[in-house]
Design an enzyme around this catalytic site. Sequence first.
Site, PDB file in Angstrom:
ATOM      1  N   CYS A  39      -2.298 -16.196 -21.942  1.00 41.33           N
ATOM      2  CA  CYS A  39      -1.457 -17.021 -22.794  1.00 41.33           C
ATOM      3  C   CYS A  39      -1.853 -16.824 -24.257  1.00 41.33           C
ATOM      4  O   CYS A  39      -3.019 -16.622 -24.571  1.00 41.33           O
ATOM      5  CB  CYS A  39      -1.543 -18.508 -22.474  1.00 41.33           C
ATOM      6  SG  CYS A  39      -1.146 -18.908 -20.783  1.00 41.33           S
ATOM      7  N   ARG A  55      -0.531 -11.125 -24.198  1.00 40.95           N
ATOM      8  CA  ARG A  55      -1.330 -12.105 -23.453  1.00 40.95           C
ATOM      9  C   ARG A  55      -0.511 -12.817 -22.374  1.00 40.95           C
ATOM     10  O   ARG A  55      -1.027 -13.663 -21.655  1.00 40.95           O
ATOM     11  CB  ARG A  55      -1.897 -13.154 -24.416  1.00 40.95           C
ATOM     12  CG  ARG A  55      -2.697 -12.567 -25.554  1.00 40.95           C
ATOM     13  CD  ARG A  55      -3.177 -13.653 -26.478  1.00 40.95           C
ATOM     14  NE  ARG A  55      -4.222 -14.438 -25.870  1.00 40.95           N
ATOM     15  CZ  ARG A  55      -5.498 -14.148 -25.904  1.00 40.95           C
ATOM     16  NH1 ARG A  55      -5.901 -13.071 -26.532  1.00 40.95           N
ATOM     17  NH2 ARG A  55      -6.376 -14.922 -25.316  1.00 40.95           N
ATOM     18  N   TRP A 106       1.402 -16.952 -19.499  1.00 40.82           N
ATOM     19  CA  TRP A 106       1.222 -16.153 -18.292  1.00 40.82           C
ATOM     20  C   TRP A 106       0.814 -17.163 -17.234  1.00 40.82           C
ATOM     21  O   TRP A 106      -0.273 -17.733 -17.289  1.00 40.82           O
ATOM     22  CB  TRP A 106       0.135 -15.098 -18.480  1.00 40.82           C
ATOM     23  CG  TRP A 106      -0.024 -14.188 -17.301  1.00 40.82           C
ATOM     24  CD1 TRP A 106       0.723 -13.083 -17.006  1.00 40.82           C
ATOM     25  CD2 TRP A 106      -1.000 -14.295 -16.262  1.00 40.82           C
ATOM     26  NE1 TRP A 106       0.270 -12.513 -15.843  1.00 40.82           N
ATOM     27  CE2 TRP A 106      -0.773 -13.222 -15.369  1.00 40.82           C
ATOM     28  CE3 TRP A 106      -2.036 -15.176 -15.991  1.00 40.82           C
ATOM     29  CZ2 TRP A 106      -1.553 -13.013 -14.229  1.00 40.82           C
ATOM     30  CZ3 TRP A 106      -2.818 -14.982 -14.859  1.00 40.82           C
ATOM     31  CH2 TRP A 106      -2.569 -13.899 -13.989  1.00 40.82           C
ATOM     32  N   ASN A 123      -4.549 -22.401 -23.483  1.00 39.51           N
ATOM     33  CA  ASN A 123      -4.877 -21.121 -22.853  1.00 39.51           C
ATOM     34  C   ASN A 123      -6.134 -21.347 -22.034  1.00 39.51           C
ATOM     35  O   ASN A 123      -7.110 -21.888 -22.547  1.00 39.51           O
ATOM     36  CB  ASN A 123      -5.124 -20.067 -23.943  1.00 39.51           C
ATOM     37  CG  ASN A 123      -5.735 -18.788 -23.388  1.00 39.51           C
ATOM     38  OD1 ASN A 123      -5.510 -18.434 -22.241  1.00 39.51           O
ATOM     39  ND2 ASN A 123      -6.502 -18.097 -24.205  1.00 39.51           N
ATOM     40  N   GLY A 124      -6.105 -20.947 -20.745  1.00 35.96           N
ATOM     41  CA  GLY A 124      -7.271 -21.139 -19.887  1.00 35.96           C
ATOM     42  C   GLY A 124      -6.875 -21.871 -18.629  1.00 35.96           C
ATOM     43  O   GLY A 124      -5.700 -21.919 -18.263  1.00 35.96           O
ATOM     44  N   GLU A 152      -7.322   5.653 -11.793  1.00 38.93           N
ATOM     45  CA  GLU A 152      -6.605   5.205 -12.986  1.00 38.93           C
ATOM     46  C   GLU A 152      -5.128   5.636 -12.919  1.00 38.93           C
ATOM     47  O   GLU A 152      -4.235   4.868 -13.270  1.00 38.93           O
ATOM     48  CB  GLU A 152      -7.288   5.776 -14.241  1.00 38.93           C
ATOM     49  CG  GLU A 152      -6.539   5.589 -15.545  1.00 38.93           C
ATOM     50  CD  GLU A 152      -6.309   4.125 -15.947  1.00 38.93           C
ATOM     51  OE1 GLU A 152      -6.876   3.218 -15.321  1.00 38.93           O
ATOM     52  OE2 GLU A 152      -5.522   3.911 -16.892  1.00 38.93           O
ATOM     53  N   LYS A 190      -1.935   3.190 -12.989  1.00 39.38           N
ATOM     54  CA  LYS A 190      -0.858   3.322 -13.990  1.00 39.38           C
ATOM     55  C   LYS A 190       0.501   3.333 -13.302  1.00 39.38           C
ATOM     56  O   LYS A 190       1.434   2.676 -13.727  1.00 39.38           O
ATOM     57  CB  LYS A 190      -0.993   4.632 -14.786  1.00 39.38           C
ATOM     58  CG  LYS A 190      -1.953   4.704 -15.929  1.00 39.38           C
ATOM     59  CD  LYS A 190      -1.625   3.910 -17.155  1.00 39.38           C
ATOM     60  CE  LYS A 190      -2.149   2.522 -17.078  1.00 39.38           C
ATOM     61  NZ  LYS A 190      -3.534   2.265 -17.308  1.00 39.38           N
ATOM     62  N   GLU A 237       1.342  -0.118 -12.018  1.00 40.69           N
ATOM     63  CA  GLU A 237       1.607  -1.064 -13.109  1.00 40.69           C
ATOM     64  C   GLU A 237       2.997  -0.900 -13.708  1.00 40.69           C
ATOM     65  O   GLU A 237       3.706  -1.877 -13.871  1.00 40.69           O
ATOM     66  CB  GLU A 237       0.593  -0.858 -14.255  1.00 40.69           C
ATOM     67  CG  GLU A 237      -0.755  -1.476 -14.044  1.00 40.69           C
ATOM     68  CD  GLU A 237      -1.670  -1.217 -15.233  1.00 40.69           C
ATOM     69  OE1 GLU A 237      -2.286  -2.159 -15.719  1.00 40.69           O
ATOM     70  OE2 GLU A 237      -1.775  -0.047 -15.683  1.00 40.69           O
ATOM     71  N   HIS A 285     -10.615  11.206   7.048  1.00 45.45           N
ATOM     72  CA  HIS A 285     -11.187  10.083   7.806  1.00 45.45           C
ATOM     73  C   HIS A 285     -10.195   8.937   7.988  1.00 45.45           C
ATOM     74  O   HIS A 285     -10.592   7.793   8.108  1.00 45.45           O
ATOM     75  CB  HIS A 285     -12.457   9.567   7.112  1.00 45.45           C
ATOM     76  CG  HIS A 285     -13.560  10.584   7.079  1.00 45.45           C
ATOM     77  ND1 HIS A 285     -14.073  11.164   8.211  1.00 45.45           N
ATOM     78  CD2 HIS A 285     -14.228  11.144   6.037  1.00 45.45           C
ATOM     79  CE1 HIS A 285     -15.022  12.033   7.869  1.00 45.45           C
ATOM     80  NE2 HIS A 285     -15.124  12.045   6.554  1.00 45.45           N
ATOM     81  N   LYS A 330      -1.859  -8.352 -20.692  1.00 44.60           N
ATOM     82  CA  LYS A 330      -2.839  -7.386 -21.155  1.00 44.60           C
ATOM     83  C   LYS A 330      -4.235  -7.972 -21.217  1.00 44.60           C
ATOM     84  O   LYS A 330      -5.213  -7.346 -20.854  1.00 44.60           O
ATOM     85  CB  LYS A 330      -2.437  -6.870 -22.532  1.00 44.60           C
ATOM     86  CG  LYS A 330      -3.296  -5.728 -22.972  1.00 44.60           C
ATOM     87  CD  LYS A 330      -2.612  -4.894 -23.997  1.00 44.60           C
ATOM     88  CE  LYS A 330      -3.413  -3.643 -24.264  1.00 44.60           C
ATOM     89  NZ  LYS A 330      -3.452  -2.731 -23.117  1.00 44.60           N
TER      90      LYS A 330
HETATM   91  C1  G6P Z   1      -5.736  -6.522 -17.460  1.00 47.64           C
HETATM   92  C2  G6P Z   1      -4.820  -5.419 -17.925  1.00 47.64           C
HETATM   93  C3  G6P Z   1      -5.433  -4.064 -17.566  1.00 47.64           C
HETATM   94  C4  G6P Z   1      -6.834  -3.969 -18.171  1.00 47.64           C
HETATM   95  C5  G6P Z   1      -7.725  -5.101 -17.657  1.00 47.64           C
HETATM   96  C6  G6P Z   1      -9.088  -5.129 -18.339  1.00 47.64           C
HETATM   97  O1  G6P Z   1      -5.716  -6.607 -16.078  1.00 47.64           O
HETATM   98  O2  G6P Z   1      -3.535  -5.540 -17.342  1.00 47.64           O
HETATM   99  O3  G6P Z   1      -4.620  -3.036 -18.105  1.00 47.64           O
HETATM  100  O4  G6P Z   1      -7.392  -2.733 -17.858  1.00 47.64           O
HETATM  101  O5  G6P Z   1      -7.086  -6.348 -17.933  1.00 47.64           O
HETATM  102  O6  G6P Z   1      -8.915  -5.394 -19.697  1.00 47.64           O
HETATM  103  P1  G6P Z   1     -10.040  -5.180 -20.796  1.00 47.64           P
HETATM  104  O7  G6P Z   1      -9.452  -5.726 -22.053  1.00 47.64           O
HETATM  105  O8  G6P Z   1     -11.235  -5.976 -20.352  1.00 47.64           O
HETATM  106  O9  G6P Z   1     -10.333  -3.727 -20.863  1.00 47.64           O
END
Ligand code: G6P
Length: 632
Positions: free
Chosen positions: A2, A27, A75, A101-102, A504, A508, A511, A527, A627
């Site tokens: 948030c 956020r 969020w 926020n929190g 990764e 991606k 996501e 396996h 994010k």
């Molecule tokens: C969220 C984002 C990810 C990110 C992760 C860690 O889940 O959606 O894309 O990698 O947080 O974020 P940070 O800011 O700690 O790298």
Amino acid sequence: MCGIVAYVGSKPCREFVLDGLLRLEYRGYDSAGFVCVDSQTNRLSFFKEVGGVSVLKKAATLKANGFVGMGHTRWATHGVVDQKNAHPHFNCKKTIAVVHNGIIESYMDIKAQLIKEGHNFCSTTDSEVVAHLFSSLLQSCNDLNKAAQMLAKTLKGAFALVFTFEDYPDILLAIRSRSPLVIGLGIDENFVASDPLAFSDKTSRILFLPDECFAIVKKDSVEVFDFDNKRLEVLPREIDSKYMSVDKQDFEHYMLKEIYEQKRAVTRTLSFYKAIGFPEDSASESVLGHRNIVNSDSLWRQIGLSSEQVKDLRYLNIVAAGTSWHAARIGQFFFEIIAKIPTKVYLSSEFRYMPFFVEKNSAFLFISQSGETADTLEALRLVNSFEVPTITLTNVSSSTMVRESTGFLPMQAGPEISVASTKSFSTQIASLYWLAHRAALERGLLSWQDVTKAEEELFVAAEILESTLDNYRFKITSQLAPFYAQFDKFIFLGRHVSYPFALEAALKLKEVSYIFAQCYPAGELKHGPIALVDKKTPVVIFSSLDDIIYHKLVSNAQEVKAREGHLIVFAFEGQTELLQLADCSFVIPRVKPLLAPLAMTGVMQFLVYQISHELRLPIDKPRNLAKSVTVE
Ligand code: G6P
């Protein structure tokens, strides 16, 4: 999670608050709201909408405006995404508004008690209890400070709260415990936000509200108190807003812009490290924001270690989440192979609940783009309660993790707006590679020439990252993305350093395209996962530049083809056996073997980006994500 933006000053606040919210949408963006002390009516006027801030801006039929106001982009954690659950929340008489926020962990008990006392609730959020509780406390003591103090002591959990009041029309009350909140200082105006990015075009003078404190913010003063109501002197700091541009330029999406910024981000980070990394250099410029590097001899001190500690380091522990965790897993190879430091990598969300050992001569490195991720921050706080150095590698020098760790190493990627990380991933890899070489130098394993060579290797890999993407851009856009967008599941495989890279890549794809992607170390295919291989499930193999590993990967590719699987390979020049087996291939110029992931990054990200584009999805703001995840 948030975003909060608030204003008190001599100008109408609405435009500033809504623009600030747009900058903080990383956020969260499932609903948004605005409230102000309406200058026409002197009452609290508000509007809220489901959807992002742009929806709020369009839907803002109510022309409310005033000199004190605030907004929120949500969020969802507690309560579904709907208008009632959007912030701000109010007390029964709608004379007190709060944005939060929190997570208020104790909200159910508090809510039950308040209902007994006759309070009526409109939402199913944890946040609304704060407005009602504050109203009840204020009524009993009739003192803003005292009520703030009592509120803070009653709430359990993590919270950044900002209040506006009908009865105190020239005040913002800001309270924080664990979640971030910063105050921007202007002339005849002050700002409060979750991130200085919200007001970076207005001021660079920032007051970081300390944890477990509250502030009474007026247009010409800020008073800070701890939770015992003791007045504190907190000095403002200058932050460097030079990298805070959030302009999309001519790119269709932030993700594409940021994919193309990677070469520059890596180069800028390296130039910055070069400036601070040599013993005799004396860079006094405040490029880091609120912490200055006085001279580069202090590199290790800046990082939170003495040169002796680096020499004697026996264990390195790395803690991170999401994409940063993948970078950490790649970094593990760097520290173990280059600097000969045994390294363990932990997922932040698991770390706090695992057995915990602090070895002698060890250090903890926390990697976080934002420096605010709650899981990683709480892991840092746990480790901080032991006698062991803590280092943060982050893109945000003004973040909470920087303030709370022993030392830090900043990346210079610039603001990353797209929710899916791109340039922060490649910059993290570059930073870790550089740091491993610098540690190896300190430990007498490498020379200065080797460090310089490593920097050149990074420049080359970053160059290849972009040139390979350019080579394949047309083919991906015209043929490959339309074709692969039709599949609904993929298998990703890698070995050694290309395994965390495959993780990764799978993340991606999930996501931004919502396509299911499962990732395995290639050797594990036989396996069990091989049962999944069929014509409808493309298998993506990321190659290695280590000869032994490469040949193992060729065998894994044979296993896929023997089952009539559709094979996509990311291979390096000259890897003919692997390329001949592929139904689709990307050929990448050779780099230093440990930098294979960095070289493959651009084309992998662009393929994923374009698949999402093909599916007409909201690339920069995928569903359900945020994010900066500031809840555990
Ligand atoms: C969220 C984002 C990810 C990110 C992760 C860690 O889940 O959606 O894309 O990698 O947080 O974020 P940070 O800011 O700690 O790298």
